[in-house]
Design an enzyme around this catalytic site. Structure first.
Site, PDB file in Angstrom:
ATOM      1  N   GLU A   1     -31.423  14.102 -11.599  1.00  0.00           N
ATOM      2  CA  GLU A   1     -30.682  14.870 -10.615  1.00  0.00           C
ATOM      3  C   GLU A   1     -29.260  15.032 -11.159  1.00  0.00           C
ATOM      4  O   GLU A   1     -28.638  14.045 -11.563  1.00  0.00           O
ATOM      5  CB  GLU A   1     -30.648  14.123  -9.267  1.00  0.00           C
ATOM      6  CG  GLU A   1     -29.964  14.972  -8.214  1.00  0.00           C
ATOM      7  CD  GLU A   1     -29.845  14.302  -6.851  1.00  0.00           C
ATOM      8  OE1 GLU A   1     -30.324  13.178  -6.677  1.00  0.00           O
ATOM      9  OE2 GLU A   1     -29.242  14.956  -5.967  1.00  0.00           O
TER      10      GLU A   1
ATOM     11  N   ARG B   1     -37.368  -0.033 -13.866  1.00  0.00           N
ATOM     12  CA  ARG B   1     -36.134   0.567 -14.367  1.00  0.00           C
ATOM     13  C   ARG B   1     -35.374  -0.435 -15.221  1.00  0.00           C
ATOM     14  O   ARG B   1     -35.584  -1.648 -15.118  1.00  0.00           O
ATOM     15  CB  ARG B   1     -35.270   1.076 -13.217  1.00  0.00           C
ATOM     16  CG  ARG B   1     -34.806  -0.016 -12.258  1.00  0.00           C
ATOM     17  CD  ARG B   1     -34.150   0.567 -11.028  1.00  0.00           C
ATOM     18  NE  ARG B   1     -32.993   1.366 -11.353  1.00  0.00           N
ATOM     19  CZ  ARG B   1     -32.826   2.643 -10.969  1.00  0.00           C
ATOM     20  NH1 ARG B   1     -33.730   3.236 -10.250  1.00  0.00           N
ATOM     21  NH2 ARG B   1     -31.746   3.286 -11.301  1.00  0.00           N
TER      22      ARG B   1
ATOM     23  N   LYS C   1     -26.155   5.213 -10.021  1.00  0.00           N
ATOM     24  CA  LYS C   1     -25.157   6.287 -10.042  1.00  0.00           C
ATOM     25  C   LYS C   1     -24.089   6.102  -8.965  1.00  0.00           C
ATOM     26  O   LYS C   1     -22.928   6.400  -9.174  1.00  0.00           O
ATOM     27  CB  LYS C   1     -25.846   7.635  -9.890  1.00  0.00           C
ATOM     28  CG  LYS C   1     -26.204   8.230 -11.250  1.00  0.00           C
ATOM     29  CD  LYS C   1     -26.663   9.646 -11.105  1.00  0.00           C
ATOM     30  CE  LYS C   1     -28.131   9.725 -11.399  1.00  0.00           C
ATOM     31  NZ  LYS C   1     -28.733  10.996 -11.148  1.00  0.00           N
TER      32      LYS C   1
HETATM   33  P1  ATP Z   1     -29.773   6.197  -9.380  1.00  0.00           P
HETATM   34  O1  ATP Z   1     -30.764   5.250  -8.812  1.00  0.00           O
HETATM   35  O2  ATP Z   1     -28.723   5.586 -10.214  1.00  0.00           O
HETATM   36  O3  ATP Z   1     -29.226   7.156  -8.363  1.00  0.00           O
HETATM   37  P2  ATP Z   1     -31.790   7.955 -10.116  1.00  0.00           P
HETATM   38  O4  ATP Z   1     -33.035   7.274 -10.478  1.00  0.00           O
HETATM   39  O5  ATP Z   1     -31.732   8.560  -8.783  1.00  0.00           O
HETATM   40  O6  ATP Z   1     -30.580   7.044 -10.422  1.00  0.00           O
HETATM   41  P3  ATP Z   1     -32.209  10.366 -11.483  1.00  0.00           P
HETATM   42  O7  ATP Z   1     -31.235  11.342 -11.996  1.00  0.00           O
HETATM   43  O8  ATP Z   1     -33.069  10.764 -10.349  1.00  0.00           O
HETATM   44  O9  ATP Z   1     -31.413   9.064 -11.150  1.00  0.00           O
HETATM   45  O10 ATP Z   1     -33.094   9.828 -12.685  1.00  0.00           O
HETATM   46  C1  ATP Z   1     -33.776  10.640 -13.576  1.00  0.00           C
HETATM   47  C2  ATP Z   1     -34.897   9.875 -14.196  1.00  0.00           C
HETATM   48  O11 ATP Z   1     -34.405   8.739 -14.867  1.00  0.00           O
HETATM   49  C3  ATP Z   1     -35.863   9.394 -13.137  1.00  0.00           C
HETATM   50  O12 ATP Z   1     -37.165   9.620 -13.582  1.00  0.00           O
HETATM   51  C4  ATP Z   1     -35.555   7.937 -13.002  1.00  0.00           C
HETATM   52  O13 ATP Z   1     -36.688   7.237 -12.639  1.00  0.00           O
HETATM   53  C5  ATP Z   1     -35.057   7.582 -14.400  1.00  0.00           C
HETATM   54  N1  ATP Z   1     -34.118   6.467 -14.332  1.00  0.00           N
HETATM   55  C6  ATP Z   1     -32.974   6.398 -13.618  1.00  0.00           C
HETATM   56  N2  ATP Z   1     -32.393   5.200 -13.760  1.00  0.00           N
HETATM   57  C7  ATP Z   1     -33.172   4.490 -14.594  1.00  0.00           C
HETATM   58  C8  ATP Z   1     -33.119   3.172 -15.128  1.00  0.00           C
HETATM   59  N3  ATP Z   1     -32.121   2.335 -14.839  1.00  0.00           N
HETATM   60  N4  ATP Z   1     -34.103   2.789 -15.967  1.00  0.00           N
HETATM   61  C9  ATP Z   1     -35.099   3.626 -16.271  1.00  0.00           C
HETATM   62  N5  ATP Z   1     -35.218   4.870 -15.808  1.00  0.00           N
HETATM   63  C10 ATP Z   1     -34.276   5.309 -14.971  1.00  0.00           C
HETATM   64 MG    MG Z   2     -33.233  10.018  -8.149  1.00  0.00          MG
END
Ligand code: ATP
Ligand code: MG
Length: 567
Positions: free
Chosen positions: A37, A263, A273
């Site tokens: 996102e 993750r 984030k």
């Molecule tokens: P946050 O939880 O920090 O808001 P998010 O998962 O919402 O992060 P996205 O931009 O939706 O952030 O993530 C894009 C992709 O990266 C998703 O498929 C998510 O599962 C993966 N991702 C995000 N953070 C991690 C992490 N710490 N380890 C592995 N994969 C991750």
């Molecule tokens: Mg997300």
């Protein structure tokens, strides 16, 4: 690519894919996507997902799309889109012409929603947000059906159209899936599909005032792109039945399969984030690309390399169990890569003046110094040597303890690439008493670094020629937090920021060959660590070096002593 390549990683996700390929599912095609996102800069956790998704596509001769999952207008921006594109490319991955935006699917998603309404599988609900939450029940109590659940299809279609054209206020109505308010899985209790948000979107502008929820948009975006394996993090495990429900009710076949993995959590930093936005907004760091940030742009600016990050992601692997990975592992991957790639040069961070009394006043010698002891192809440069040098303050002690082998009055050491020097006397500051100059003699017979009489010295120290060296600033970065898991404590995580995570030294001196260093260049400063020319503030006139990582893991030693928290 060779699918039987034994050096390819294996894990539970690849096991599933192997089975699917064998069974001929999706005609044995493998298509993944990385769906960030655009509401923040990508971080090292995203790198894990990037490496996994693109790595799998490459391993199975498939494709990986880059999809901006931009279905929530608040907090999303083009700046974030650009950072994602830049950083995924920098990591070394290529989506060719498959760059997609979920916001391009809005019209299609809207039509899918109409289809569900017509099938009696979705309805407009007028309960308030609080009421919806109250009606949902809990893990131990079933939910209660909304009084609006049995509206007619015609009424639902009319209201949904009204929502779309902006007739209703934000929060007054939502579109919900009609599933099961008694489901043991709370996610399945008539989840929201669309809500009204009178917020302009960075791409669709004011074209829409209703926006689809993640669960509805994601599975359909996957199916629109013909994704076969939709890999996401563990927190979506409970959402999988919903992912499948939408696809099933819309008769989509074959369906992409959602697979969850743990993750990445990394010690001494934070990776959500929300927290990173807080650090940026509060000005705790200098921005998203501050070298202390766990963002890819921060790491790049600090001097981390794509190869080191990819290697790290491969080493940690993927699993179904949440864990906290030690930052030392990432730092070691960086050291390993730079150990091979970074030319070695001399720099003095905290200079102490050394005068070699028996060296002729105006004589200058040039030593030919190899950039790397193993990689002769990296060549060499000339390093000038003269009567007045700078050495590191910590390489001299007036009253040395027993095991101090470097310079002190009466002691002899070797200068890297050059002569033996012996300390004869010191000059002190008249007021502070601090040693401000060290006087030495050199042995002209030791130019090779060895003495003809075979006498030994216990230390070799680095140096630069005072008249020839260049001034520079060094930014010594360390870990951002004082404790391994700042989120585990009950206090606000910012309480644990380490005030010593950045030390700026303004009086450094570096060897003259660095005059030609360009932004982003990596070096090993001998005996000090790996440094990288800052990409924002460094210029030929005012060199700025960021410390990427020290040569050895000093934190391991601290932890051994058991006082990691007291540092
Ligand atoms: P946050 O939880 O920090 O808001 P998010 O998962 O919402 O992060 P996205 O931009 O939706 O952030 O993530 C894009 C992709 O990266 C998703 O498929 C998510 O599962 C993966 N991702 C995000 N953070 C991690 C992490 N710490 N380890 C592995 N994969 C991750
Ligand atoms: Mg997300």
């Amino acid at each position: 690519m060779d699918r039987t390549n034994t050096s390819s990683p294996s894990d539970f996700i690849r096991d599933i894919i192997n089975e699917d390929v064998k069974a001929g599912k999706h005609q044995s095609r493998v298509a993944t996507r990385f769906p960030p996102e655009p509401n923040g800069y990508p971080h090292i956790g995203h790198a894990k997902s990037v490496c996994l998704n693109f790595g799998i596509a490459a391993q199975y001769g498939g494709t990986c799309n880059l999809r901006l999952d931009d279905t929530d207008p608040s907090g999303e921006s083009m700046e974030y889109v650009e950072s994602i594109i830049r950083d995924v490319k920098w990591l070394g991955f290529d989506w060719q012409d498959r760059l997609y935006y979920a916001s391009d699917y809005y019209e299609t998603l809207y039509r899918y929603a109409l289809e569900l309404i017509r099938a009696g599988k979705a309805y407009i609900c007028d309960l308030s947000g609080d009421e919806i939450r109250e009606y949902r029940g809990t893990l131990t109590q079933p939910g209660k059906e909304s009084p609006y659940r049995n509206r007619s299809v015609e009424k639902n279609l009319a209201l949904f159209e009204g929502m779309r054209v902006g007739e209703f206020d934000e929060g007054s109505r939502v579109l919900r899936a009609k599933i099961d308010m008694a489901s043991p899985n709370v996610t399945m209790r008539d989840p929201i599909m669309y809500r009204i948000k009178k917020v302009s979107h960075y791409r669709t502008r004011d074209g829409w005032c209703i926006y689809p929820m993640y669960d509805f948009a994601h599975c359909l975006s996957d199916s629109i792109e013909k994704i076969t394996h939709s890999i996401c993090t563990l927190e979506f495990e409970n959402n999988r039945p919903l992912y499948d429900w939408f696809l099933q009710e819309l008769h989509i076949d074959p369906r992409p399969q959602q697979i969850e993995f743990a993750r990445l959590n990394l010690s001494y930093t934070v990776l959500r984030k929300r927290q990173l936005v807080e650090l940026v907004e509060k000005g705790v760091v200098g921005g998203w690309d501050d070298p202390q940030m766990p963002t890819l742009s921060g790491m790049r600016r600090r001097g981390y390399t794509p190869a080191a990050i990819r290697n790290f992601c491969e080493r940690i692997g993927v699993s179904k169990n949440d864990s906290l990975i030690d930052m030392a592992l990432l730092e070691n991957c960086v050291r390993e890569d730079l150990n091979d790639k970074a030319p070695r040069v001399m720099a003095v961070l905290r200079p102490l003046r050394v005068v070699i009394d028996n060296y002729p006043q105006d004589r200058v010698e040039e030593f030919d110094c190899a950039y790397h002891p193993k990689h002769t192809e990296m060549g060499s440069r000339k390093v000038p040597f003269s009567r007045v040098l700078y050495i590191e303050q910590e390489d001299f002690l007036e009253n040395p303890p027993k095991k101090f082998f470097r310079l002190s009055v009466g002691r002899e050491v070797r200068l890297r690439y050059g002569y033996f020097i012996k300390c004869e006397s010191v000059v002190k500051h008249p007021h502070t008493g601090e040693v401000i100059e060290v006087h030495c003699t050199y042995d002209p017979e030791t130019r090779s670094g060895f003495a003809p009489d075979n006498r030994k010295v216990d230390a070799t120290i680095h140096w630069v020629s005072a008249a020839h060296s260049l001034p520079a600033q060094a930014r010594l970065y360390d870990r951002l937090f004082r404790i391994a898991d700042p989120l585990s404590a009950s206090d606000d995580f910012t309480t644990y920021l380490d005030p010593k995570s950045l030390e700026v030294l303004n009086a450094c001196r570096v060897e003259p060959s660095l005059a030609g260093a360009s932004q982003g260049n990596h070096f090993q400063f001998e005996r000090l660590g790996y440094f990288c020319v800052d990409t924002d503030n460094s210029s030929a006139k005012a060199l700025v070096f960021n410390r990427t990582v020290t040569l050895r893991d000093t934190w391991a030693k601290i932890a051994e002593k058991g006082n990691a928290l007291k540092r």
